[in-house]
Design a protein around this motif. Structure first.
Motif, PDB file in Angstrom:
ATOM      1  N   GLU A 146       0.819  -1.210   0.000  1.00 43.11           N
ATOM      2  CA  GLU A 146       0.000   0.000   0.000  1.00 43.11           C
ATOM      3  C   GLU A 146       0.856   1.265   0.000  1.00 43.11           C
ATOM      4  O   GLU A 146       0.568   2.221  -0.721  1.00 43.11           O
ATOM      5  CB  GLU A 146      -0.946   0.019   1.207  1.00 43.11           C
ATOM      6  CG  GLU A 146      -2.008  -1.041   1.165  1.00 43.11           C
ATOM      7  CD  GLU A 146      -1.552  -2.363   1.743  1.00 43.11           C
ATOM      8  OE1 GLU A 146      -0.451  -2.418   2.330  1.00 43.11           O
ATOM      9  OE2 GLU A 146      -2.287  -3.349   1.575  1.00 43.11           O
ATOM     10  N   ALA A 178      -6.085   3.244  -3.753  1.00 43.12           N
ATOM     11  CA  ALA A 178      -7.426   3.425  -3.191  1.00 43.12           C
ATOM     12  C   ALA A 178      -8.134   2.089  -3.016  1.00 43.12           C
ATOM     13  O   ALA A 178      -8.830   1.879  -2.012  1.00 43.12           O
ATOM     14  CB  ALA A 178      -8.242   4.349  -4.088  1.00 43.12           C
ATOM     15  N   ILE A 179      -7.983   1.173  -3.967  1.00 45.15           N
ATOM     16  CA  ILE A 179      -8.623  -0.138  -3.838  1.00 45.15           C
ATOM     17  C   ILE A 179      -8.017  -0.910  -2.671  1.00 45.15           C
ATOM     18  O   ILE A 179      -8.746  -1.516  -1.874  1.00 45.15           O
ATOM     19  CB  ILE A 179      -8.498  -0.924  -5.163  1.00 45.15           C
ATOM     20  CG1 ILE A 179      -9.411  -0.300  -6.220  1.00 45.15           C
ATOM     21  CG2 ILE A 179      -8.839  -2.395  -4.958  1.00 45.15           C
ATOM     22  CD1 ILE A 179      -9.223  -0.867  -7.593  1.00 45.15           C
ATOM     23  N   ASN A 180      -6.691  -0.906  -2.543  1.00 46.44           N
ATOM     24  CA  ASN A 180      -6.051  -1.605  -1.420  1.00 46.44           C
ATOM     25  C   ASN A 180      -6.420  -0.981  -0.091  1.00 46.44           C
ATOM     26  O   ASN A 180      -6.600  -1.684   0.904  1.00 46.44           O
ATOM     27  CB  ASN A 180      -4.524  -1.605  -1.583  1.00 46.44           C
ATOM     28  CG  ASN A 180      -4.076  -2.557  -2.664  1.00 46.44           C
ATOM     29  OD1 ASN A 180      -4.774  -3.495  -3.000  1.00 46.44           O
ATOM     30  ND2 ASN A 180      -2.901  -2.301  -3.199  1.00 46.44           N
ATOM     31  N   LEU A 181      -6.560   0.337  -0.052  1.00 47.67           N
ATOM     32  CA  LEU A 181      -6.934   1.014   1.177  1.00 47.67           C
ATOM     33  C   LEU A 181      -8.367   0.658   1.563  1.00 47.67           C
ATOM     34  O   LEU A 181      -8.668   0.415   2.727  1.00 47.67           O
ATOM     35  CB  LEU A 181      -6.779   2.525   1.018  1.00 47.67           C
ATOM     36  CG  LEU A 181      -6.907   3.371   2.264  1.00 47.67           C
ATOM     37  CD1 LEU A 181      -5.764   3.040   3.227  1.00 47.67           C
ATOM     38  CD2 LEU A 181      -6.870   4.838   1.912  1.00 47.67           C
ATOM     39  N   ARG A 182      -9.245   0.576   0.573  1.00 50.77           N
ATOM     40  CA  ARG A 182     -10.635   0.224   0.861  1.00 50.77           C
ATOM     41  C   ARG A 182     -10.747  -1.226   1.309  1.00 50.77           C
ATOM     42  O   ARG A 182     -11.500  -1.538   2.221  1.00 50.77           O
ATOM     43  CB  ARG A 182     -11.502   0.465  -0.357  1.00 50.77           C
ATOM     44  CG  ARG A 182     -12.908   0.059  -0.098  1.00 50.77           C
ATOM     45  CD  ARG A 182     -13.872   0.622  -1.028  1.00 50.77           C
ATOM     46  NE  ARG A 182     -15.176   0.150  -0.598  1.00 50.77           N
ATOM     47  CZ  ARG A 182     -16.247   0.272  -1.291  1.00 50.77           C
ATOM     48  NH1 ARG A 182     -16.183   0.904  -2.437  1.00 50.77           N
ATOM     49  NH2 ARG A 182     -17.383  -0.165  -0.858  1.00 50.77           N
ATOM     50  N   LEU A 183     -10.018  -2.123   0.663  1.00 50.28           N
ATOM     51  CA  LEU A 183     -10.060  -3.534   1.059  1.00 50.28           C
ATOM     52  C   LEU A 183      -9.492  -3.728   2.454  1.00 50.28           C
ATOM     53  O   LEU A 183      -9.953  -4.581   3.208  1.00 50.28           O
ATOM     54  CB  LEU A 183      -9.300  -4.387   0.056  1.00 50.28           C
ATOM     55  CG  LEU A 183      -9.932  -4.547  -1.318  1.00 50.28           C
ATOM     56  CD1 LEU A 183      -9.011  -5.334  -2.221  1.00 50.28           C
ATOM     57  CD2 LEU A 183     -11.295  -5.209  -1.207  1.00 50.28           C
ATOM     58  N   GLU A 184      -8.502  -2.908   2.818  1.00 46.37           N
ATOM     59  CA  GLU A 184      -7.914  -3.018   4.150  1.00 46.37           C
ATOM     60  C   GLU A 184      -8.868  -2.531   5.220  1.00 46.37           C
ATOM     61  O   GLU A 184      -8.943  -3.092   6.302  1.00 46.37           O
ATOM     62  CB  GLU A 184      -6.620  -2.204   4.189  1.00 46.37           C
ATOM     63  CG  GLU A 184      -5.856  -2.329   5.470  1.00 46.37           C
ATOM     64  CD  GLU A 184      -4.574  -1.526   5.422  1.00 46.37           C
ATOM     65  OE1 GLU A 184      -4.520  -0.503   6.130  1.00 46.37           O
ATOM     66  OE2 GLU A 184      -3.671  -1.901   4.680  1.00 46.37           O
ATOM     67  N   THR A 185      -9.662  -1.510   4.950  1.00 47.80           N
ATOM     68  CA  THR A 185     -10.572  -0.976   5.948  1.00 47.80           C
ATOM     69  C   THR A 185     -11.869  -1.771   6.031  1.00 47.80           C
ATOM     70  O   THR A 185     -12.593  -1.674   7.010  1.00 47.80           O
ATOM     71  CB  THR A 185     -10.915   0.494   5.659  1.00 47.80           C
ATOM     72  OG1 THR A 185     -11.467   0.607   4.339  1.00 47.80           O
ATOM     73  CG2 THR A 185      -9.697   1.362   5.768  1.00 47.80           C
ATOM     74  N   ASP A 186     -12.197  -2.553   4.998  1.00 52.04           N
ATOM     75  CA  ASP A 186     -13.427  -3.362   5.039  1.00 52.04           C
ATOM     76  C   ASP A 186     -13.322  -4.521   6.014  1.00 52.04           C
ATOM     77  O   ASP A 186     -14.318  -4.962   6.560  1.00 52.04           O
ATOM     78  CB  ASP A 186     -13.751  -3.887   3.632  1.00 52.04           C
ATOM     79  CG  ASP A 186     -14.354  -2.801   2.747  1.00 52.04           C
ATOM     80  OD1 ASP A 186     -14.766  -1.776   3.285  1.00 52.04           O
ATOM     81  OD2 ASP A 186     -14.389  -3.005   1.528  1.00 52.04           O
TER      82      ASP A 186
END
Length: 97
Positions: free
Chosen positions: A40, A88-96
């Motif tokens: 990330e 942004a996709i990795n950040l969203r997957l990490e926060t989900d």
């Protein structure tokens, strides 16, 4: 005697501030990547460096009239946008989770 208008002075300092912000963003992105070695942070650093190099190559192309740098400018923009989307996709997957 030539006296520059206030607008030209504001425009000059705006360019200086923009350059300083880009240099600081590159510094902090690089240092974050070296401290936290993750995919990330690498994607974040690459998209910031991509935008910085795109900005540098667009200045070279426009002000110095080196026209092949327009292609380099657009290429850096495309890769920077690609890394920004990956970040942004990795950040969203990490926060989900």
């Amino acid at each position: 005697m030539y006296k520059p208008s206030q607008f030209l002075i504001v425009q000059e300092y705006t360019i200086y501030i923009h350059g300083l912000v880009v240099i600081l963003a590159c510094f902090f992105a690089g240092s974050n990547n070296f401290i936290n070695i993750k995919k990330e942070t690498l994607n974040g650093a690459l998209f910031i460096f991509g935008f910085a190099f795109a900005d540098l190559s667009s200045v070279t192309a426009y002000y110095l009239k080196v026209f092949p740098f327009y292609i380099v400018d657009r290429t850096f923009y495309v890769f920077a946008l690609l890394f920004m989307v990956k970040y942004a996709i990795n950040l969203r997957l990490e926060t989900d989770y």
